[in-house]
Design a protein around this motif. Structure first.
Motif, PDB file in Angstrom:
ATOM      1  N   TRP A 105       0.812  -1.211   0.000  1.00 49.78           N
ATOM      2  CA  TRP A 105       0.000   0.000   0.000  1.00 49.78           C
ATOM      3  C   TRP A 105       0.852   1.271   0.000  1.00 49.78           C
ATOM      4  O   TRP A 105       0.319   2.373   0.043  1.00 49.78           O
ATOM      5  N   ASN A 106       2.176   1.106  -0.036  1.00 51.72           N
ATOM      6  CA  ASN A 106       3.075   2.257   0.043  1.00 51.72           C
ATOM      7  C   ASN A 106       3.536   2.635  -1.360  1.00 51.72           C
ATOM      8  O   ASN A 106       4.357   1.942  -1.975  1.00 51.72           O
ATOM      9  N   TYR A 107       3.027   3.749  -1.868  1.00 53.17           N
ATOM     10  CA  TYR A 107       3.319   4.174  -3.237  1.00 53.17           C
ATOM     11  C   TYR A 107       4.812   4.415  -3.452  1.00 53.17           C
ATOM     12  O   TYR A 107       5.371   4.044  -4.495  1.00 53.17           O
ATOM     13  N   ALA A 108       5.471   5.017  -2.466  1.00 51.05           N
ATOM     14  CA  ALA A 108       6.895   5.307  -2.609  1.00 51.05           C
ATOM     15  C   ALA A 108       7.717   4.027  -2.744  1.00 51.05           C
ATOM     16  O   ALA A 108       8.636   3.936  -3.567  1.00 51.05           O
ATOM     17  N   TRP A 109       7.405   3.006  -1.931  1.00 50.80           N
ATOM     18  CA  TRP A 109       8.173   1.765  -1.982  1.00 50.80           C
ATOM     19  C   TRP A 109       7.846   0.941  -3.220  1.00 50.80           C
ATOM     20  O   TRP A 109       8.740   0.286  -3.790  1.00 50.80           O
ATOM     21  N   THR A 110       6.605   0.943  -3.674  1.00 50.01           N
ATOM     22  CA  THR A 110       6.298   0.204  -4.893  1.00 50.01           C
ATOM     23  C   THR A 110       6.957   0.871  -6.108  1.00 50.01           C
ATOM     24  O   THR A 110       7.421   0.181  -7.019  1.00 50.01           O
ATOM     25  N   THR A 111       7.021   2.213  -6.101  1.00 47.10           N
ATOM     26  CA  THR A 111       7.718   2.924  -7.170  1.00 47.10           C
ATOM     27  C   THR A 111       9.207   2.585  -7.152  1.00 47.10           C
ATOM     28  O   THR A 111       9.815   2.322  -8.193  1.00 47.10           O
ATOM     29  N   TYR A 112       9.790   2.594  -5.959  1.00 48.79           N
ATOM     30  CA  TYR A 112      11.210   2.247  -5.807  1.00 48.79           C
ATOM     31  C   TYR A 112      11.472   0.831  -6.313  1.00 48.79           C
ATOM     32  O   TYR A 112      12.426   0.586  -7.063  1.00 48.79           O
ATOM     33  N   ALA A 113      10.622  -0.118  -5.895  1.00 49.09           N
ATOM     34  CA  ALA A 113      10.821  -1.516  -6.273  1.00 49.09           C
ATOM     35  C   ALA A 113      10.702  -1.712  -7.782  1.00 49.09           C
ATOM     36  O   ALA A 113      11.475  -2.460  -8.387  1.00 49.09           O
ATOM     37  N   ALA A 114       9.743  -1.039  -8.409  1.00 50.24           N
ATOM     38  CA  ALA A 114       9.558  -1.172  -9.858  1.00 50.24           C
ATOM     39  C   ALA A 114      10.796  -0.686 -10.606  1.00 50.24           C
ATOM     40  O   ALA A 114      11.268  -1.344 -11.545  1.00 50.24           O
ATOM     41  N   GLY A 115      11.345   0.459 -10.191  1.00 48.49           N
ATOM     42  CA  GLY A 115      12.537   0.983 -10.843  1.00 48.49           C
ATOM     43  C   GLY A 115      13.758   0.112 -10.630  1.00 48.49           C
ATOM     44  O   GLY A 115      14.527  -0.164 -11.559  1.00 48.49           O
TER      45      GLY A 115
END
Length: 359
Positions: A76-86
């Protein structure tokens, strides 16, 4: 160092897919013009004809592109999912580097591992494409947005910041798309000699409409991500302050978090003048609009307003976006201070008055 020195391009989204994909698409087109067939690009789903011609290679992010987070509280954490995707895409690109070419270009937040691998493999040059302002500026503006509207968290965290700063250091050149963006990198300590400005443009399919739409309503549009940093709460407050019964507001985009979904749905509930439209082709929305609003707290450029201008829709942008440089004040658009509800409301009234949409 020029873009022509970079023979391998990579991006975590495919050409033409959203704003980042349009950015990537423009770079591919420019590199093709500069180098002919002497280049290669890597992304999840490249054009089949380019793959057949040896100009593209599909790269799939490891670990499902960060989808493993779906099984953790971080889902549910947008910042961490963005980090993980990159990061997972970056690792996949690094693993695909098995031969020497002239140079590698990657996007900020998804290039650290591939830069390191390319350097070790003897690549002559590393170019970083930053679609955002300097990461410290982004975080500062994110804090401004959260202080004014504590309804959601931002897309960038300290882990993303650390990776971005390392990418800045490793890159031989950093490509930006506006003077506003460039100024934030200079303020962040990046030397001017490392920065190259590559102007961006809308896709050719965004052509000028034949006439301004007529009718009894005044149509306002926003197209882009639904997240706090884009300034949607500011637009909603300005609309509520200024709107006449005949006004309409269309918000088209994709929700980035559950919090912003709940917030926007609650804000528009009961007001038939406001419509939330799923992400899709923005052209129909633009063609029927009288003004496009880009109320972002921070944007290196902004494809939404440049596409609106190409269609012939006047735009209102903030002073914290590179799009302010494309505006001829009072001719094709207006610039207002980011986060200033009163200024945006006043500008909306002025535009509506100009098209005879007040009552």
């Amino acid at each position: 160092m020029a873009l022509s020195a970079l023979s391998t391009l990579s991006c975590s989204v495919s050409p033409g897919f959203g704003g980042l994909g349009r950015h990537f698409e423009e770079l591919i087109e420019l590199t093709r013009a500069l180098r002919g067939g002497d280049f290669e690009y890597r992304c999840p789903q490249p054009d089949a004809a380019d793959v057949a011609a040896g100009l593209a290679r599909p790269v799939t992010a490891v670990l499902g592109g960060g989808r493993f987070l779906l099984f953790t509280p971080l889902r549910w954490n947008y910042a961490w999912t963005t980090y993980a995707a990159g990061r997972t895409f970056d690792v996949a690109v690094a693993r695909s580097i098995n031969g020497r070419r002239d140079g590698l270009m990657g996007f900020s937040g998804q290039s650290l591992a591939s830069f390191r691998r390319a350097r070790a493999a003897g690549y002559a040059a590393l170019g970083l494409l930053s679609p955002t302002c300097h990461v410290d500026h982004v975080m500062a503006q994110q804090r401004v947005a959260m202080a004014q509207y504590p309804v959601d968290k931002g897309w960038i965290n300290s882990a993303t910041r650390r990776r971005a700063l390392r990418e800045y250091d490793l890159a031989d050149v950093i490509f930006v798309s506006s003077q506003h963006q460039r100024a934030t990198f200079l303020a962040g300590g990046v030397p001017d000699t490392k920065l190259v400005t590559v102007p961006l443009a809308s896709h050719p399919r965004f052509r000028r409409r034949e006439a301004v739409p007529s009718g009894a309503t005044f149509e306002i549009a926003y197209v882009g991500r639904f997240d706090l940093a884009k300034g949607l709460p500011v637009l909603l407050d300005a609309f509520r302050a200024a709107a006449e019964p005949s006004w309409r507001l269309t918000l088209q985009g994709e929700f980035c978090t559950r919090r912003i979904r709940r917030y926007l749905q609650q804000r528009v509930a009961g007001d038939a003048r406001i419509q939330l439209v799923p992400a899709g082709d923005p052209l129909p929305v633009l063609q029927r609009s009288h003004v496009f609003v880009h109320p972002s707290y921070d944007d290196g450029f902004g494809y939404g307003p440049i596409e609106a201008m190409a269609v012939g829709v006047p735009v209102i942008v903030t002073d914290q976006t590179g799009m302010k440089e494309r505006i001829t004040e009072g001719v094709d658009g207006f610039v207002v201070p980011a986060g200033d509800v009163d200024a945006l409301a006043e500008q909306l009234r002025a535009v509506a008055s100009g098209v005879g949409a007040t009552s």
